[in-house]
Design an enzyme around this catalytic site. Structure first.
Site, PDB file in Angstrom:
ATOM      1  N   LYS A   1      39.698  14.284  84.760  1.00 12.39           N
ATOM      2  CA  LYS A   1      39.752  14.584  83.334  1.00 12.39           C
ATOM      3  C   LYS A   1      38.364  14.595  82.689  1.00 12.39           C
ATOM      4  CE  LYS A   1      40.856   9.896  81.694  1.00 12.39           C
ATOM      5  NZ  LYS A   1      40.698   9.244  83.016  1.00 12.39           N
TER       6      LYS A   1
ATOM      7  N   ARG B   1      44.504   4.816  75.163  1.00  9.43           N
ATOM      8  CA  ARG B   1      44.931   4.350  76.481  1.00  9.43           C
ATOM      9  C   ARG B   1      46.353   3.787  76.453  1.00  9.43           C
ATOM     10  NH1 ARG B   1      40.916   3.968  80.356  1.00  9.43           N
ATOM     11  NH2 ARG B   1      38.777   4.047  79.610  1.00  9.43           N
TER      12      ARG B   1
ATOM     13  N   ARG C   1      43.845   0.111  89.876  1.00 10.09           N
ATOM     14  CA  ARG C   1      43.566   0.887  88.668  1.00 10.09           C
ATOM     15  C   ARG C   1      44.686   1.888  88.394  1.00 10.09           C
ATOM     16  NH1 ARG C   1      37.904   3.542  89.346  1.00 10.09           N
ATOM     17  NH2 ARG C   1      38.212   4.089  87.159  1.00 10.09           N
TER      18      ARG C   1
ATOM     19  N   ARG D   1      34.026   9.154  98.183  1.00  8.95           N
ATOM     20  CA  ARG D   1      32.768   9.241  97.436  1.00  8.95           C
ATOM     21  C   ARG D   1      31.738   8.278  98.018  1.00  8.95           C
ATOM     22  NH1 ARG D   1      34.654   9.737  91.132  1.00  8.95           N
ATOM     23  NH2 ARG D   1      35.049   7.485  91.353  1.00  8.95           N
TER      24      ARG D   1
ATOM     25  N   ARG E   1      31.027   2.624  96.277  1.00  8.06           N
ATOM     26  CA  ARG E   1      31.080   1.761  95.094  1.00  8.06           C
ATOM     27  C   ARG E   1      32.315   0.862  95.178  1.00  8.06           C
ATOM     28  NH1 ARG E   1      30.516   5.141  89.681  1.00  8.06           N
ATOM     29  NH2 ARG E   1      32.681   5.463  90.263  1.00  8.06           N
TER      30      ARG E   1
END
Length: 209
Positions: A13, A88, A167, A123, A156
């Site tokens: 997004k 949120r 999450r 990533r 990360r």
């Protein structure tokens, strides 16, 4: 045009918000960025936020909403804006309504959880120069070392599968109900995230017409 982008962490997004911002020549308002800016500028709400962030506490809704209100009053928002990361929760959305903000379109970027875990788990970043890579979409020619400086690449902490799943669980519980909230208002458009960013962008711009 006043737009809200919804989507799970890693759904893309943020990328689509940036593209839409250029396309419609309106600012993208990221909650984290404007909280940091308000603190830096010493605004009334920024000072309140600093009292929480300086101790590592979450900034409460009423302060976040106050900072959003300050930001939306600035001249560059006169012709519209994009909200990325706010609201949120349904109470935050209701607070936005209470402020008299009339949203034109809400776009939800849909990517299934397995794909997000795979996407974010792939990533890699360079701790030395900050360069970013992806083992599938943008691999380093030097394998597990940085193309630019040769430093060993790292994952990360918030890209590790267990963290990503946590999450996602939070997103499904607290933020996903916004889809029903905005669907009931006739504002929601759903975009199925594609493997290629350009394909997702085409669908997103179509949804914003």
């Amino acid at each position: 045009m006043k737009i809200i982008f919804l989507g799970a962490p890693g759904a893309g997004k943020g990328t689509q918000s940036e593209i839409a911002s250029r396309e419609f020549n309106i600012p993208t308002i990221s909650t984290g960025a404007i909280i940091r800016e308000a603190i830096k500028n010493g605004t009334e709400m920024g000072t309140k936020a600093k009292a929480y962030t300086s101790t590592g506490a979450l900034v409460p809704d009423e302060v976040v909403i106050g900072i959003i209100k300050e930001r939306l009053a600035q001249p560059d928002c006169a012709n519209g804006f994009i909200l990325d990361g706010f609201p949120r929760t349904v109470p935050q959305a209701q607070a936005l309504d209470d402020m008299g903000v009339n949203i034109d379109r809400v776009v939800s970027i849909e990517v299934d959880d397995d794909a997000i875990v795979r996407r974010m788990g792939g990533r890699r970043s360079c701790p030395a120069c900050g360069a970013t890579f992806h083992i599938d979409y943008k691999p380093s020619s030097k394998g597990n070392r940085c193309d630019k400086c040769g430093e060993e690449l790292t994952i990360r902490a918030d890209d590790k599968p267990d963290v990503v799943l946590s999450r996602l669980e939070t997103y499904h519980k607290t933020t996903e109900p916004l889809k029903d909230y905005y669907a009931a208002k006739g504002l929601l458009k759903t975009v199925i995230g594609q493997e290629e960013v350009a394909d997702t962008t085409a669908l997103t711009l179509e949804a914003l017409k």
